[in-house]
Design an enzyme around this catalytic site. Structure first.
Site, PDB file in Angstrom:
ATOM      1  N   HIS A 138      -2.209  -7.273  -5.137  1.00 28.96           N
ATOM      2  CA  HIS A 138      -1.116  -7.869  -4.376  1.00 28.96           C
ATOM      3  C   HIS A 138       0.002  -8.356  -5.293  1.00 28.96           C
ATOM      4  CE1 HIS A 138       1.005  -9.634  -1.046  1.00 28.96           C
ATOM      5  NE2 HIS A 138       1.279 -10.632  -1.875  1.00 28.96           N
ATOM      6  N   HIS A 178       7.764  -8.788   0.067  1.00 25.78           N
ATOM      7  CA  HIS A 178       6.999  -7.619   0.528  1.00 25.78           C
ATOM      8  C   HIS A 178       7.927  -6.580   1.155  1.00 25.78           C
ATOM      9  CE1 HIS A 178       3.582 -10.796   0.998  1.00 25.78           C
ATOM     10  NE2 HIS A 178       3.898 -10.584  -0.264  1.00 25.78           N
ATOM     11  N   HIS A 206       6.707 -15.995  -8.513  1.00 23.49           N
ATOM     12  CA  HIS A 206       8.056 -15.582  -8.121  1.00 23.49           C
ATOM     13  C   HIS A 206       9.094 -16.281  -8.980  1.00 23.49           C
ATOM     14  CE1 HIS A 206       6.453 -13.296  -4.870  1.00 23.49           C
ATOM     15  NE2 HIS A 206       5.792 -14.348  -4.414  1.00 23.49           N
ATOM     16  N   ASP A 253       4.259  -8.073  -5.263  1.00 21.63           N
ATOM     17  CA  ASP A 253       5.221  -9.163  -5.478  1.00 21.63           C
ATOM     18  C   ASP A 253       6.171  -8.847  -6.626  1.00 21.63           C
ATOM     19  OD1 ASP A 253       4.138 -10.650  -3.410  1.00 21.63           O
ATOM     20  OD2 ASP A 253       2.860 -11.854  -4.718  1.00 21.63           O
TER      21      ASP A 253
HETATM   22 ZN   LIG Z   1       3.134 -11.576  -1.936  1.00 19.18          ZN
END
Ligand SMILES: [Zn+2]
Length: 313
Positions: free
Chosen positions: A263, A76, A290, A267
């Site tokens: 969101h 973030h 991720h 990311d």
């Molecule tokens: Zn996040």
């Protein structure tokens, strides 16, 4: 080059450790975004690039090796730095994790955007050939114990391991992102969101208005599991959207019904900034993570014919 005008201090707590942390974003003459542990003697600044990403299995992005000095949940902060146009910064932090704040990128973005010193002189990394990272490949790179834990986690949450992240050549000077989530929980279901960054004010204000305040999320029952395993200790209703156990609602109010996928865009922007510059191309993320973002960058950079690097004003 753009760095930060003067040191900014941000206090908060880590989402996994639950421990208070102080993060200092300081100007630097070094090139790139660096994280440094101020609570560990002689710890070196770590450049926040894809090949320094240590662990992504805790559903966040960690820079540095998990066994050594590392900083977790950098995504973030990285997204906010990218959107604010900051090329160079040294981020000192007195613990293993960035502060989670409200679980979004908004407070980071607001504190950085007004403090930019200089004009961004960003390295452009232009995607020339498509690469795809698949969840099944990520799985094979993990240790056996982690594979078992993930398998168990998926079984419990009813998720399937068929996600991917594709990086493709784009049409112009932009980073075009489309993210799709597909969850068995009804409150999320299937959600798709697209965002294009063009290095202009319009796309930055689009991020500010529609994406920056989207919060991270988790299932209440998973929290209990994570907490029992020493993770998610700082998670509460002020920093995570908590899904209820039946998956048809949330314990705290949503900003938008598709806040979850918005969101994901944060990311992705944050993770793609570990390319070391402005990634120019198209990203398609389906049930992304991720780990997938990181593998996609590793694949991109594994072959010099996949990309070009240009430094521009
Ligand atoms: Zn996040």
């Amino acid at each position: 080059m753009a760095t930060i005008k003067k040191t900014i201090k941000i206090n908060g707590k880590g989402i996994h450790s639950g421990a208070p942390v102080v993060m200092e974003i300081t100007p630097t003459s070094m090139h790139g975004i660096f994280f440094q542990r101020s609570d560990i003697k002689d710890s070196e600044p770590i450049l926040a690039v894809y090949n320094n990403v240590g662990d992504t299995s805790m559903r966040n992005t960690t820079i540095g090796s998990v066994a050594g000095a590392h900083v977790q949940t950098i995504e973030h902060v990285m997204a906010a730095l990218f959107m604010a146009g900051i090329d160079d910064a040294l981020i000192k932090i007195d613990g293993p994790e960035t502060p989670i704040l409200d679980g979004s990128a908004m407070q980071f973005y607001e504190s950085f955007a007004s403090m930019v010193d200089g004009a961004p002189q960003r390295k452009k990394i232009i995607v020339r050939r498509p690469v795809v990272a698949r969840a099944s490949e990520v799985r094979r790179t993990l240790g056996l114990w982690t594979q078992i834990k993930l398998w168990f986690f998926e079984k419990m949450s009813g998720r399937r391991n068929n996600g991917y992240v594709k990086l493709m050549p784009g049409t112009d000077n932009s980073l075009e992102i489309t993210a799709t989530l597909e969850y068995p929980e009804k409150i999320i279901g299937r959600q798709t969101y697209s965002y294009t960054y063009r290095k202009d004010e319009q796309s930055v204000s689009d991020f500010f208005e529609n994406i920056a305040r989207a919060r991270t999320f988790g299932k209440y029952s998973e929290w209990e599991y994570l907490k029992a395993h020493g993770m998610g200790r700082g998670a509460d209703e002020t920093n995570v959207i908590a899904l209820n156990n039946s998956g048809d609602g949330t314990l705290n109010a949503l900003i938008w019904p598709d806040e979850f996928v918005r969101h994901k865009i944060i990311d992705i922007i944050g993770d793609m900034y570990t390319s070391g510059g402005f990634l120019v191309g198209t990203i398609e993320s389906y049930k992304g993570s991720h780990a997938l973002n990181n593998l996609a960058l590793k694949k991109l950079f594994s072959d010099p014919t996949n990309y070009d690097i240009i430094t521009v004003k």
